[in-house]
Scaffold this motif. Structure first.
Motif, PDB file in Angstrom:
ATOM      1  N   GLN A 189      -4.088  -9.270  -7.276  1.00 29.38           N
ATOM      2  CA  GLN A 189      -4.740  -8.853  -8.515  1.00 29.38           C
ATOM      3  C   GLN A 189      -4.514  -7.365  -8.768  1.00 29.38           C
ATOM      4  N   ALA A 190      -4.655  -6.572  -7.719  1.00 27.80           N
ATOM      5  CA  ALA A 190      -4.426  -5.139  -7.871  1.00 27.80           C
ATOM      6  C   ALA A 190      -2.980  -4.850  -8.254  1.00 27.80           C
ATOM      7  N   GLY A 191      -2.038  -5.527  -7.598  1.00 17.85           N
ATOM      8  CA  GLY A 191      -0.629  -5.328  -7.910  1.00 17.85           C
ATOM      9  C   GLY A 191      -0.226  -5.816  -9.277  1.00 17.85           C
ATOM     10  N   SER A 192      -0.994  -6.741  -9.832  1.00 19.06           N
ATOM     11  CA  SER A 192      -0.659  -7.258 -11.157  1.00 19.06           C
ATOM     12  C   SER A 192      -1.027  -6.292 -12.275  1.00 19.06           C
ATOM     13  N   VAL A 193      -1.826  -5.278 -11.948  1.00 18.09           N
ATOM     14  CA  VAL A 193      -2.221  -4.296 -12.975  1.00 18.09           C
ATOM     15  C   VAL A 193      -1.799  -2.884 -12.611  1.00 18.09           C
ATOM     16  N   SER A 194      -1.339  -2.661 -11.377  1.00 13.14           N
ATOM     17  CA  SER A 194      -0.943  -1.321 -10.945  1.00 13.14           C
ATOM     18  C   SER A 194       0.341  -1.420 -10.133  1.00 13.14           C
ATOM     19  N   TRP A 195       1.406  -0.756 -10.616  1.00 11.16           N
ATOM     20  CA  TRP A 195       2.664  -0.768  -9.870  1.00 11.16           C
ATOM     21  C   TRP A 195       2.522  -0.041  -8.539  1.00 11.16           C
ATOM     22  N   LYS A 196       1.718   0.999  -8.508  1.00 13.25           N
ATOM     23  CA  LYS A 196       1.499   1.707  -7.259  1.00 13.25           C
ATOM     24  C   LYS A 196       0.799   0.816  -6.247  1.00 13.25           C
ATOM     25  N   ALA A 197      -0.222   0.098  -6.681  1.00 12.06           N
ATOM     26  CA  ALA A 197      -0.916  -0.823  -5.783  1.00 12.06           C
ATOM     27  C   ALA A 197       0.024  -1.919  -5.307  1.00 12.06           C
ATOM     28  N   MET A 198       0.896  -2.392  -6.174  1.00 10.57           N
ATOM     29  CA  MET A 198       1.869  -3.405  -5.788  1.00 10.57           C
ATOM     30  C   MET A 198       2.823  -2.859  -4.735  1.00 10.57           C
ATOM     31  N   PHE A 199       3.298  -1.632  -4.919  1.00 11.34           N
ATOM     32  CA  PHE A 199       4.256  -1.053  -3.982  1.00 11.34           C
ATOM     33  C   PHE A 199       3.648  -0.899  -2.594  1.00 11.34           C
ATOM     34  N   PHE A 200       2.425  -0.407  -2.532  1.00 10.68           N
ATOM     35  CA  PHE A 200       1.809  -0.146  -1.234  1.00 10.68           C
ATOM     36  C   PHE A 200       1.089  -1.363  -0.648  1.00 10.68           C
ATOM     37  N   GLY A 201       0.829  -2.373  -1.457  1.00  9.61           N
ATOM     38  CA  GLY A 201       0.035  -3.497  -0.978  1.00  9.61           C
ATOM     39  C   GLY A 201      -1.435  -3.148  -0.899  1.00  9.61           C
ATOM     40  N   SER A 202      -1.922  -2.426  -1.895  1.00 14.40           N
ATOM     41  CA  SER A 202      -3.318  -1.982  -1.887  1.00 14.40           C
ATOM     42  C   SER A 202      -4.263  -3.131  -2.164  1.00 14.40           C
ATOM     43  N   SER A 203      -5.459  -3.026  -1.603  1.00  9.89           N
ATOM     44  CA  SER A 203      -6.479  -4.043  -1.853  1.00  9.89           C
ATOM     45  C   SER A 203      -7.097  -3.913  -3.231  1.00  9.89           C
ATOM     46  N   ASP A 204      -6.990  -2.732  -3.844  1.00 12.27           N
ATOM     47  CA  ASP A 204      -7.584  -2.514  -5.163  1.00 12.27           C
ATOM     48  C   ASP A 204      -6.649  -1.663  -6.000  1.00 12.27           C
ATOM     49  N   ALA A 205      -6.787  -1.777  -7.288  1.00 13.43           N
ATOM     50  CA  ALA A 205      -5.898  -1.071  -8.207  1.00 13.43           C
ATOM     51  C   ALA A 205      -6.105   0.433  -8.172  1.00 13.43           C
ATOM     52  N   ALA A 206      -7.241   0.914  -7.649  1.00 15.24           N
ATOM     53  CA  ALA A 206      -7.473   2.352  -7.522  1.00 15.24           C
ATOM     54  C   ALA A 206      -6.886   2.906  -6.229  1.00 15.24           C
ATOM     55  N   ASN A 207      -6.281   2.033  -5.429  1.00 18.10           N
ATOM     56  CA  ASN A 207      -5.506   2.430  -4.244  1.00 18.10           C
ATOM     57  C   ASN A 207      -6.340   3.157  -3.191  1.00 18.10           C
ATOM     58  N   PHE A 208      -7.447   2.531  -2.807  1.00 17.26           N
ATOM     59  CA  PHE A 208      -8.263   3.096  -1.728  1.00 17.26           C
ATOM     60  C   PHE A 208      -7.687   2.761  -0.355  1.00 17.26           C
ATOM     61  N   ILE A 209      -7.306   1.497  -0.128  1.00 20.35           N
ATOM     62  CA  ILE A 209      -6.839   1.049   1.184  1.00 20.35           C
ATOM     63  C   ILE A 209      -5.876  -0.116   0.990  1.00 20.35           C
ATOM     64  N   THR A 210      -4.949  -0.270   1.916  1.00 23.69           N
ATOM     65  CA  THR A 210      -3.987  -1.369   1.835  1.00 23.69           C
ATOM     66  C   THR A 210      -4.464  -2.558   2.661  1.00 23.69           C
TER      67      THR A 210
END
Length: 795
Positions: free
Chosen positions: A133-154
């Motif tokens: 879900q995070a990667g579907s709205v944030s390219w940065k979250a998609m790249f890192f595999g973040s748990s949330d779109a605000a990129n707190f933790i992967t």
């Protein structure tokens, strides 16, 4: 230089081929080069031969010519693309017309089986779905595999397996189908890759048997419909096996580089597990490739470089980027992906020393992980893959695969060093032994579904071995070997089905009786001449195929008919004596914790709070998992009397869709560790109010707990402490600063494991501060704290 390859002669469709004996092969065929096969006798010729004459002896795996190779180079691409549809339908020019339709039919059947009832699993593993879900709205979250779109933790794995799902969600929208469909396609691709690899050395029959065996393996039917990284991992490893076979045929540098790329990508899928097959593949090439020693070493160096580049580019970016510019690396204790790779996700899985995991960073007690006779994750030893409910996941054809591996190596013992038949057995056998032995003796975290990594190797060995013995069945020793393998398989299926005696009770006896009768018929068929012998062999062969695959097929059908959710899932029906996932159970399916004393077949939530070395500190008689595990107190869990949200969890007797299990509570099993929370609509609505004013609409301890709220709202939720709640991802002072800056709106009580299981106690400190500073608000059954409200001391 080329080597004899492995495509048996063009033959009539099986079972008609039972009437056509394989031709004789000269004794020196293995050394004399490719064999030119004579045309088969006309249909209906039967098994007749002049009286007093015996059939000439033939090897199980006679050397034959390599498959034809089309023109290469850029100039040929236009023509190859233009003829692709016809070649896809027709297949090889020397194949009988039935082969390609049968292969395409196998792929279609696999797709139908895996797509069937797919969305019954909902978000499946919400931990990964939230990252999608995070990667579907944030390219940065998609790249890192973040748990949330605000990129707190992967998430605690590399991100490659998330990328196909995130792309699918961007195209189809975020839903259960878009998240799980890529795994189905990976499953179909893996079946195709196994068929193609086996087909290079065996007949179409062998390839089809291998493909069907893989598709019907219960754990494959589970994991190719689930959003864990294992589906992509298995596909990439299978492609690497295909590349290894191709590379050894002609000492091809190009194909060896391909193998390196596949293994590198597999590393970006599930880190060091990708390299369990590496020793086998490298040694096979080093000792069998048809070229000089110097060139072999140089080619392996090229493959290694390709592997490092394919698997290391993302790691280099993450390690070189300032920590402030990227999310925290989930699962690590020092915000380092390399530390995660070699520690928690690496050697810690072998030794059991996994700081921050459910093992607490130390091995509680004796060998194998702490519990007598085994460990926190079940008994270790050579029988592990056959025991408990692990056997029903993967072991149906495992005895047959081991037997046929031995026969394959014995039958090719006098072949040339570069013989492709033996190479194929070494590639698949090396995969099976390296991975299987690691799984059998590893003391760290081990889940039943890991065994899907063995499925392609088992299927390929069964397909190749069955093909060789079937063609040589006219000779009594080989007929006896084929019959014995079938009898063992039927008996073992009978034993496995007996572990779930209430599941289709007549099937276990039908499998045993049918398999034994087919074994006897196979022995007799080779002694009977004429069409009658051929018909008996054909009937026996079909019966043998049905007996060998009926058990796993039944489990696979049960698997696809049932939804599976949570972090620990298993295939098939409930098995007698199973407890909780790691340690011989169904994971969330039942309630007990891994191998802990006091568990009663997963029904009593860990019976009286028992825990390794004694009761849970402060624990009070955890109740039946169907009742949510009320009053199942656990140490250092923030904001709870017992488990967070105690007494509000749900569950079922077989538990496959339940949330109970060891103090299930609102946060799911183990305080939200193994499965996420059930989010009431009023909670989701409250979180979405003024969501655009905040970086995170809420913070929660533990990624599974966080994932549930994020998926329910579509808004970023902060996962304090990562999966286990034990990562030092944010200190109390750092959290206070974010609150002061107005970046976090709500704090959701409950979730995570806390300091007691190893790792950091930052999350517990944050939860304690929130409880003491802000007033709790109960919404539905969820305890929430408004971090924008006035603190208690100021009220």
């Amino acid at each position: 230089m080329t080597t004899p390859s492995s495509v048996p002669p063009t033959s009539e469709p099986w079972p008609d081929a039972a009437n056509h004996p394989p031709p004789a092969v000269p004794a020196d065929a293995a050394a004399s080069g490719p064999t030119v096969w004579p045309a088969p006798p006309p249909a209906g010729a039967g098994d007749e031969r002049p009286a007093g004459r015996e059939r000439p002896a033939e090897p199980l795996f006679p050397p034959v010519a390599l498959p034809p190779v089309g023109p290469k180079g850029p100039a040929t691409w236009a023509g190859r693309l233009r003829t692709l549809p016809g070649r896809t339908w027709r297949g090889r020019e020397d194949d009988p017309r039935w082969v390609r339709p049968a292969f395409l039919g196998l792929l279609l059947a696999t797709a139908v089986l895996y797509f069937w009832n797919l969305t019954a699993s909902g978000w499946a593993n919400a931990f990964y779905s939230a990252a999608v879900q995070a990667g579907s709205v944030s390219w940065k979250a998609m790249f890192f595999g973040s748990s949330d779109a605000a990129n707190f933790i992967t998430v605690d794995k590399p991100p490659l397996s998330l990328w196909p799902m995130a792309v699918s969600a961007r195209i189809l929208g975020l839903n259960s189908f878009s998240v799980l469909a890529p795994q189905v396609l990976m499953g179909v691709g893996t079946v195709a890759a196994v068929y193609a690899t086996v087909r290079r050395r065996s007949s179409a029959l062998g390839g089809l048997v291998a493909g069907a065996a893989l598709a019907l393996t219960p754990v494959a039917a589970l994991m190719f419909r689930f959003n864990n990284p294992d589906a992509l991992l298995v596909l990439l490893l299978t492609l690497a096996a295909y590349g290894t076979v191709r590379a050894t045929e002609t000492a091809s540098t190009r194909w060896l580089v391909f193998v390196g790329v596949m293994l590198g990508l597999a590393f970006l899928t599930k880190t060091l597990q990708a390299f369990l097959v590496l020793p086998a593949f490298a040694l096979v090439y080093l000792f069998t490739a048809p070229t000089g020693w110097g060139r072999r070493w140089l080619q392996l160096l090229y493959g290694t470089v390709a592997m490092v580049v394919a698997g290391g580019w993302w790691v280099a970016i993450v390690e070189l980027m300032p920590a402030s510019a990227r999310p925290y690396i989930g699962g690590s204790q020092d915000n380092s992906f390399l530390s995660l790779t070699f520690g928690y996700n690496g050697f810690g899985r072998i030794t059991g020393n996994e700081t921050g995991s459910v093992g607490g960073g130390n091995r509680m007690g004796g060998g194998g992980g702490g519990m007598p006779g085994g460990g926190m994750w079940g008994s270790t030893g050579p029988t592990r893959l056959f025991d408990g409910d692990i056997g029903g996941q993967i072991a149906w054809l495992l005895p047959a695969a081991l037997i046929l591996l031995v026969f394959g190596l014995w039958a090719t013992r006098r072949h040339a060093r570069t013989d492709s038949a033996r190479i194929a057995f070494l590639v698949w056998g090396g995969w099976l032994l390296c991975t299987g032995l690691t799984f059998s003796f590893m003391s760290g975290i081990f889940h039943q579904y890991y065994t899907v990594a063995l499925a392609p190797a088992i299927a390929a060995l069964v397909g190749m071995g069955t093909d060789g013995l079937w063609r040589a069945r006219h000779r009594l020793p080989y007929a006896a070997a084929l019959a014995a393998t079938l009898a063992v398989t039927a008996w073992w299926s009978h034993q496995l089905l007996g572990r779930s005696a209430e599941f289709v009770p007549w099937l276990r006896w039908a499998v045993l009786i049918g398999g034994l009768l087919a074994a006897v018929a196979l022995l007799a068929a080779g002694r009977i001449t004429g069409p009658i012998g051929g018909r008996i062999a054909a009937t026996a062969g079909l019966t043998a195929l049905a007996a060998g695959l009926a058990g796993p097929a039944a489990y696979a059908l049960d698997t696809v008919s049932t939804g599976h959710t949570g972090s620990i899932v298993t295939a098939g029906p409930r098995v007698k004596g199973e407890g909780f996932g790691p340690g011989g159970g169904r994971g969330k399916a039942h309630g007990t914790f891994p191998g802990f004393p006091g568990g009663q077949n997963g029904m009593n939530g860990g019976g009286n709070g028992n825990f390794p070395g004694g009761g849970i500190p402060g624990g009070q008689d955890g109740q039946n998992s169907q009742n949510g595990g009320q009053n199942g107190a656990f140490p250092n869990l923030p904001g709870s009397q017992g488990f967070p949200g105690a007494g509000t969890g749900t569950g079922t007797e077989d538990g496959r869709t339940g949330r109970g299990g060891f103090g299930g509570g609102m946060g799911g099993g183990m305080g939200g560790l193994l499965e996420g929370a059930k989010v009431p609509s009023e909670v989701a609505d409250l979180l979405k109010q003024d969501a655009d004013k905040y970086t995170w609409v809420a913070a929660a301890v533990g990624s599974q707990n966080q994932a549930s709220y994020q998926l329910a709202t579509g808004e970023p939720v902060m996962a304090l402490g990562g999966f286990n709640g034990s990562d030092p991802s944010l200190s109390l002072d750092g959290f206070k600063q974010l609150v002061a800056e107005g970046k976090v709106h709500w704090f959701i009580g409950g979730g995570g494991m806390g300091r007691s299981m190893g790792g950091s106690d930052y999350s517990s400190e944050i939860a304690s501060w929130v409880e003491s500073t802000y007033t709790a608000k109960t919404v539905g059954s969820t305890t929430m704290y408004d971090l924008t409200a006035a603190p208690k001391s100021a009220g």
